[in-house]
Design an enzyme around this catalytic site. Sequence first.
Site, PDB file in Angstrom:
ATOM      1  CG  ASN A   1      -1.749   1.202   1.372  1.00 44.35           C
ATOM      2  OD1 ASN A   1      -1.862   1.989   0.437  1.00 44.35           O
ATOM      3  ND2 ASN A   1      -2.367   1.383   2.534  1.00 44.35           N
ATOM      4  CD1 TRP A   2       3.751   1.124  -2.630  1.00 44.81           C
ATOM      5  CD2 TRP A   2       3.809   2.185  -4.604  1.00 44.81           C
ATOM      6  NE1 TRP A   2       4.597   0.426  -3.450  1.00 44.81           N
ATOM      7  CE2 TRP A   2       4.653   1.055  -4.671  1.00 44.81           C
ATOM      8  CE3 TRP A   2       3.688   2.999  -5.727  1.00 44.81           C
ATOM      9  CZ2 TRP A   2       5.374   0.736  -5.825  1.00 44.81           C
ATOM     10  CZ3 TRP A   2       4.408   2.674  -6.874  1.00 44.81           C
ATOM     11  CH2 TRP A   2       5.241   1.563  -6.918  1.00 44.81           C
ATOM     12  CE  LYS A   3       0.013   3.369   4.658  1.00 50.55           C
ATOM     13  NZ  LYS A   3      -0.125   3.498   6.087  1.00 50.55           N
TER      14      LYS A   3
ATOM     15  CG  HIS B   1      -6.081   2.035   4.982  1.00 55.33           C
ATOM     16  ND1 HIS B   1      -5.618   3.016   5.823  1.00 55.33           N
ATOM     17  CD2 HIS B   1      -5.070   1.140   4.845  1.00 55.33           C
ATOM     18  CE1 HIS B   1      -4.376   2.720   6.174  1.00 55.33           C
ATOM     19  NE2 HIS B   1      -4.023   1.587   5.587  1.00 55.33           N
TER      20      HIS B   1
ATOM     21  CD  GLU C   1      -2.902   5.663   6.568  1.00 52.31           C
ATOM     22  OE1 GLU C   1      -2.855   5.538   5.327  1.00 52.31           O
ATOM     23  OE2 GLU C   1      -1.974   5.297   7.311  1.00 52.31           O
TER      24      GLU C   1
ATOM     25  CD  GLU D   1      -3.982  -2.363   7.548  1.00 54.23           C
ATOM     26  OE1 GLU D   1      -2.857  -2.638   7.166  1.00 54.23           O
ATOM     27  OE2 GLU D   1      -4.538  -1.279   7.309  1.00 54.23           O
TER      28      GLU D   1
ATOM     29  N   GLY E   1       1.350   2.580  10.763  1.00 57.74           N
ATOM     30  CA  GLY E   1       2.236   3.735  10.612  1.00 57.74           C
ATOM     31  C   GLY E   1       2.911   4.188  11.895  1.00 57.74           C
TER      32      GLY E   1
ATOM     33  CB  SER F   1       4.277  -1.146  12.258  1.00 59.59           C
ATOM     34  OG  SER F   1       3.800   0.165  12.418  1.00 59.59           O
TER      35      SER F   1
ATOM     36  N   GLY G   1       2.562  -1.148   4.446  1.00 58.47           N
ATOM     37  CA  GLY G   1       2.515   0.266   4.087  1.00 58.47           C
ATOM     38  C   GLY G   1       3.913   0.835   3.943  1.00 58.47           C
ATOM     39  N   GLY G   2       4.382   1.520   4.981  1.00 54.48           N
ATOM     40  CA  GLY G   2       5.676   2.207   4.948  1.00 54.48           C
ATOM     41  C   GLY G   2       6.812   1.363   4.384  1.00 54.48           C
TER      42      GLY G   2
HETATM   43  P1  PGA Z   1       2.192   0.571   7.777  1.00 51.81           P
HETATM   44  O1  PGA Z   1       0.803   0.698   6.999  1.00 51.81           O
HETATM   45  O2  PGA Z   1       2.821  -0.712   7.326  1.00 51.81           O
HETATM   46  O3  PGA Z   1       2.974   1.786   7.366  1.00 51.81           O
HETATM   47  O4  PGA Z   1       1.877   0.541   9.231  1.00 51.81           O
HETATM   48  C1  PGA Z   1      -0.058  -0.384   6.896  1.00 51.81           C
HETATM   49  C2  PGA Z   1      -1.222  -0.016   6.032  1.00 51.81           C
HETATM   50  O5  PGA Z   1      -1.436   1.144   5.782  1.00 51.81           O
HETATM   51  O6  PGA Z   1      -1.956  -0.852   5.576  1.00 51.81           O
END
Ligand code: PGA
Length: 249
Positions: free
Chosen positions: A8-10, A93, A95, A161, A167, A208, A229-230
């Site tokens: 997930n590149w956000k 998600h 976010e 999640e 994050g 994370s 994600g990150g």
């Molecule tokens: P993260 O994000 O790995 O940066 O915690 C996970 C996600 O957004 O699905």
Amino acid sequence: MRKLIVANWKCNPTSLRKAEQFLASLPPVLKRKRNIEVVVCPSFVHLHPLKNRFSKTIFGSQDCFWEQEGPYTGAISPAMIKDAGCAYVILGHSERRRYAKETDGMVNKKLLAALDAGLKVILCVGEKEGESINTVLKQQLSRCLKKFSLKKLDSLIIAYEPVWAVGTGRPSKPDNALVAKMLIRRILLGMWKKRVIAERARIIYGGSVNRKIAAGYITEGKMDGLLVGGASLRPKEFVKIVESVRDSG
Ligand code: PGA
């Protein structure tokens, strides 16, 4: 069943050129393997050009709207995402829930529309710090999966999640993730009444994830994959994550 690893590149990177460079540095891990499937979820605007250039890569989008077309300014529909060559869409998600104020009801409409368009849905659920995991997961799953047809079970992936892990650099421990997985199965069983079906639902972990802990979610946590994600934006780290899952069984 193949393990699913979703990148997930956000809201990254800020240019198509960088997105292309990044993908170009990853090809070996993106190839479909016997036991692993890697899905890359870039920004909407990068989907079409990336698919054109990296046709073998499996893509997903990070969201979609609940109508296929019409007077909905700014919306991106499931049909458009499908047309851009995506196989998957991430929905619900944390976010999106936080910054775009998405509710379970909205996620439900999106999920039904995405499945109708032939997309596979990665449905994110998870509790915030201090919330009851039981209450939150029950509420999110029952509301987001309202009117879901079990015939589409193969197109549904549930991503556990915990919001406090997304994050933050504080991943959930694999054994905690396993407890959440069992809880999700129990909730699905309560909703669907058929154990064999509830046990077929695929459940992945996100929050994370890093290279040190990734394989533990598969071996100890019995997860069907990871939502990254990150770490998916750091090529070396992401390659290590994919390799460690691949080698874990
Ligand atoms: P993260 O994000 O790995 O940066 O915690 C996970 C996600 O957004 O699905």
